[in-house]
Write a protein that holds these residues in place. Structure first.
Motif, mmCIF file in Angstrom:
data_model
loop_
_atom_site.group_PDB
_atom_site.id
_atom_site.type_symbol
_atom_site.label_atom_id
_atom_site.label_comp_id
_atom_site.label_asym_id
_atom_site.label_seq_id
_atom_site.Cartn_x
_atom_site.Cartn_y
_atom_site.Cartn_z
ATOM 1 N N SER A 34 -17.402 -4.320 11.936
ATOM 2 C CA SER A 34 -16.848 -2.994 11.731
ATOM 3 C C SER A 34 -16.770 -2.237 10.779
ATOM 4 C CB SER A 34 -15.847 -2.411 12.966
ATOM 5 O OG SER A 34 -14.545 -3.314 12.340
ATOM 6 N N ASP A 35 -17.054 -2.920 9.547
ATOM 7 C CA ASP A 35 -17.002 -2.594 7.959
ATOM 8 C C ASP A 35 -15.334 -2.112 7.840
ATOM 9 O OD1 ASP A 35 -19.677 -2.710 7.628
ATOM 10 O OD2 ASP A 35 -19.910 -0.745 7.926
ATOM 11 N N THR A 36 -14.346 -2.913 8.290
ATOM 12 C CA THR A 36 -12.961 -2.733 7.934
ATOM 13 C C THR A 36 -12.735 -4.236 7.402
ATOM 14 O OG1 THR A 36 -12.413 -3.589 10.221
ATOM 15 C CG2 THR A 36 -12.574 -1.167 9.989
ATOM 16 N N ILE A 37 -11.598 -4.039 6.622
ATOM 17 C CA ILE A 37 -11.315 -5.329 5.992
ATOM 18 C C ILE A 37 -9.676 -5.643 6.592
ATOM 19 C CG2 ILE A 37 -10.398 -6.176 3.580
ATOM 20 C CD1 ILE A 37 -12.342 -4.413 2.380
ATOM 21 N N ASP A 38 -9.656 -6.770 6.930
ATOM 22 C CA ASP A 38 -8.681 -7.409 7.364
ATOM 23 C C ASP A 38 -8.000 -8.542 6.374
ATOM 24 O OD1 ASP A 38 -8.966 -6.084 10.058
ATOM 25 O OD2 ASP A 38 -10.161 -7.621 10.421
ATOM 26 N N SER A 39 -6.572 -8.489 6.032
ATOM 27 C CA SER A 39 -6.326 -9.759 5.357
ATOM 28 C C SER A 39 -5.178 -10.390 5.807
ATOM 29 C CB SER A 39 -6.025 -8.993 3.996
ATOM 30 O OG SER A 39 -4.550 -8.303 4.276
ATOM 31 N N ILE A 40 -5.028 -11.562 5.565
ATOM 32 C CA ILE A 40 -3.903 -12.533 5.877
ATOM 33 C C ILE A 40 -3.157 -12.835 4.887
ATOM 34 C CG2 ILE A 40 -3.521 -14.682 7.010
ATOM 35 C CD1 ILE A 40 -6.387 -14.775 8.291
ATOM 36 N N SER A 41 -1.773 -12.934 4.920
ATOM 37 C CA SER A 41 -0.942 -13.656 3.710
ATOM 38 C C SER A 41 -0.258 -14.596 4.616
ATOM 39 C CB SER A 41 0.138 -12.326 3.487
ATOM 40 O OG SER A 41 0.904 -13.150 2.425
ATOM 41 N N PHE A 42 -0.509 -15.795 3.937
ATOM 42 C CA PHE A 42 0.299 -16.993 4.334
ATOM 43 C C PHE A 42 1.737 -16.865 3.724
ATOM 44 C CE2 PHE A 42 -3.160 -18.633 6.502
ATOM 45 C CZ PHE A 42 -4.125 -18.389 5.988
ATOM 46 N N ASP A 43 1.948 -16.097 2.622
ATOM 47 C CA ASP A 43 3.232 -15.889 2.172
ATOM 48 C C ASP A 43 3.916 -14.955 2.910
ATOM 49 O OD1 ASP A 43 5.371 -15.750 0.285
ATOM 50 O OD2 ASP A 43 4.375 -14.485 -1.027
ATOM 51 N N LEU A 44 4.720 -15.317 3.958
ATOM 52 C CA LEU A 44 5.067 -14.727 5.065
ATOM 53 C C LEU A 44 6.440 -13.825 4.378
ATOM 54 C CD1 LEU A 44 5.028 -16.722 7.991
ATOM 55 C CD2 LEU A 44 3.428 -15.022 7.141
ATOM 56 N N ASN A 45 7.397 -14.404 3.710
ATOM 57 C CA ASN A 45 8.446 -13.701 3.055
ATOM 58 C C ASN A 45 8.115 -13.089 1.654
ATOM 59 O OD1 ASN A 45 8.098 -15.786 1.541
ATOM 60 N ND2 ASN A 45 10.354 -16.165 1.311
ATOM 61 N N GLU A 46 6.771 -13.025 1.234
ATOM 62 C CA GLU A 46 6.304 -12.303 0.122
ATOM 63 C C GLU A 46 7.007 -12.662 -1.007
ATOM 64 O OE1 GLU A 46 6.204 -8.123 1.267
ATOM 65 O OE2 GLU A 46 4.749 -8.474 2.954
ATOM 66 N N ASP A 47 7.346 -13.895 -1.356
ATOM 67 C CA ASP A 47 7.889 -14.133 -2.743
ATOM 68 C C ASP A 47 6.866 -14.685 -3.634
ATOM 69 O OD1 ASP A 47 7.557 -16.785 -1.627
ATOM 70 O OD2 ASP A 47 9.523 -17.543 -1.959
ATOM 71 N N GLY A 48 5.663 -14.728 -3.394
ATOM 72 C CA GLY A 48 4.524 -15.131 -4.277
ATOM 73 C C GLY A 48 4.188 -16.559 -4.154
ATOM 74 N N THR A 49 4.763 -17.498 -3.225
ATOM 75 C CA THR A 49 4.230 -18.883 -2.809
ATOM 76 C C THR A 49 4.333 -19.014 -1.549
ATOM 77 O OG1 THR A 49 6.601 -19.719 -3.250
ATOM 78 C CG2 THR A 49 5.151 -19.884 -5.099
ATOM 79 N N TYR A 62 6.157 -19.204 16.194
ATOM 80 C CA TYR A 62 5.018 -20.215 16.992
ATOM 81 C C TYR A 62 5.407 -20.071 18.490
ATOM 82 C CZ TYR A 62 2.200 -24.017 18.184
ATOM 83 O OH TYR A 62 1.119 -24.919 18.583
ATOM 84 N N GLY A 63 4.242 -19.926 18.954
ATOM 85 C CA GLY A 63 4.137 -19.466 20.709
ATOM 86 C C GLY A 63 4.480 -18.318 21.052
ATOM 87 N N THR A 64 4.440 -17.287 20.188
ATOM 88 C CA THR A 64 4.579 -15.825 20.239
ATOM 89 C C THR A 64 3.425 -15.104 19.987
ATOM 90 O OG1 THR A 64 5.386 -15.079 18.085
ATOM 91 C CG2 THR A 64 6.935 -16.051 19.428
ATOM 92 N N SER A 65 3.067 -13.890 19.978
ATOM 93 C CA SER A 65 2.047 -13.108 19.718
ATOM 94 C C SER A 65 2.405 -12.208 18.289
ATOM 95 C CB SER A 65 1.719 -12.143 20.677
ATOM 96 O OG SER A 65 2.886 -11.130 20.929
ATOM 97 N N ASN A 66 3.157 -12.773 17.554
ATOM 98 C CA ASN A 66 3.678 -12.176 16.101
ATOM 99 C C ASN A 66 2.277 -12.081 15.337
ATOM 100 O OD1 ASN A 66 4.709 -11.049 13.668
ATOM 101 N ND2 ASN A 66 6.594 -11.938 14.228
ATOM 102 N N GLY A 67 1.948 -10.858 15.064
ATOM 103 C CA GLY A 67 0.697 -10.846 13.990
ATOM 104 C C GLY A 67 0.810 -11.338 12.703
ATOM 105 N N ARG A 68 2.080 -11.413 12.087
ATOM 106 C CA ARG A 68 2.180 -11.966 10.707
ATOM 107 C C ARG A 68 1.919 -13.464 10.767
ATOM 108 N NH1 ARG A 68 8.719 -12.442 9.768
ATOM 109 N NH2 ARG A 68 9.053 -14.049 11.260
ATOM 110 N N SER A 69 1.910 -14.178 11.664
ATOM 111 C CA SER A 69 1.785 -15.586 11.893
ATOM 112 C C SER A 69 0.534 -15.633 12.866
ATOM 113 C CB SER A 69 2.945 -16.429 12.183
ATOM 114 O OG SER A 69 4.029 -16.327 11.377
ATOM 115 N N ASP A 70 -0.246 -14.863 13.222
ATOM 116 C CA ASP A 70 -1.560 -14.961 13.914
ATOM 117 C C ASP A 70 -2.448 -15.046 13.043
ATOM 118 O OD1 ASP A 70 -3.245 -15.413 15.766
ATOM 119 O OD2 ASP A 70 -2.978 -13.146 16.700
ATOM 120 N N PHE A 71 -2.779 -16.089 12.271
ATOM 121 C CA PHE A 71 -3.869 -16.115 11.182
ATOM 122 C C PHE A 71 -5.179 -16.094 11.699
ATOM 123 C CE2 PHE A 71 -0.355 -18.593 9.348
ATOM 124 C CZ PHE A 71 0.369 -17.705 8.896
ATOM 125 N N ASN A 72 -5.440 -16.486 12.949
ATOM 126 C CA ASN A 72 -6.743 -16.635 13.296
ATOM 127 C C ASN A 72 -7.159 -15.252 14.406
ATOM 128 O OD1 ASN A 72 -5.499 -17.360 15.732
ATOM 129 N ND2 ASN A 72 -6.865 -18.921 16.228
#
Length: 91
Positions: A34-49, A62-72
């Motif tokens: 659909s020509d949109t860009i989706d991005s995933i950050s594995f750095d959940l607390n945004e500290d650079g690592t 884990y076990g929820t539907s929280n989008g920040r950790s739903d990487f796939n």
């Protein structure tokens, strides 16, 4: 790659078919049909690592539907998301 940025330009009537995935240390960017860009950050607390604090946040999601950790992007945080997180741990 310009100063660490990845750029993709669609010229004219060019059509993107399928999915283009670009992986970096912390982010995965997917350009979809659909020509949109989706991005995933594995750095959940945004500290650079991706480290212990991120793992703690991931475990709480884990076990929820929280989008920040739903990487796939399947609507649930599960085993596949854990596999992706572990692959990026320490980056």
């Amino acid at each position: 790659d310009v100063n660490g940025e990845i750029r993709y330009a669609v010229v004219g009537d060019e059509t993107i078919v399928g999915t283009i995935t670009i992986e970096a240390q912390i982010y995965t960017v997917a350009l979809n049909d659909s020509d949109t860009i989706d991005s995933i950050s594995f750095d959940l607390n945004e500290d650079g690592t991706v480290g212990v604090q991120d793992a703690t946040l991931f475990v709480s999601d884990y076990g929820t539907s929280n989008g920040r950790s739903d990487f796939n992007w399947d609507g649930a945080v599960g085993v596949q998301d854990a596999t992706l997180f572990v692959a990026h741990y320490g980056h």
